[in-house]
Design a protein around this motif. Sequence first.
Motif: not given
Length: 150
Positions: A37-38, A41-42, A44-45
């Motif tokens: 998940k990290e 989504t990295s 996008f974050s």
Amino acid sequence: MDLEIRNIDDLRAKIALLKIKKQEDEIYLNQKYISVKEKLTSPFSFVKNLFISNRSFSQPSSPLKADFVTSLGRILIPLFLNKTILRNRGFLFKTIVSLISQKTINSSVFNKDVLSNWIDKATGFVKSKTKKEKRYGIDDYGIPPESETA
């Protein structure tokens, strides 16, 4: 590997062993899920953090009023970058660089005084001395100092 179950004690030991194995598997899968998940989504974050105003990065601790040079710089510097350095880049790349440059231009970094210093340095660099000024100095009367006068 599997133990033969001969009595009730062996059965209870096997049940306890399976419960421990179940907990270990759940912890392992949960860690893998969080890791994946990290990783997903990295990006996008990262983009999200670029656009969220971070007080320590985009604004000084004591807010200064922006003068007309700062306001014009927020508009003209991204346009200048798009026409020169970012000429053959993609639309998304140009947009991201423009947004970053608009965020970073504030009155403590780019104002009238800073612009006037840049212009003074540029004119000093462009306005160089001619050959005669370099060789003889500024006061040149047409007669070289090495020549003899009769």
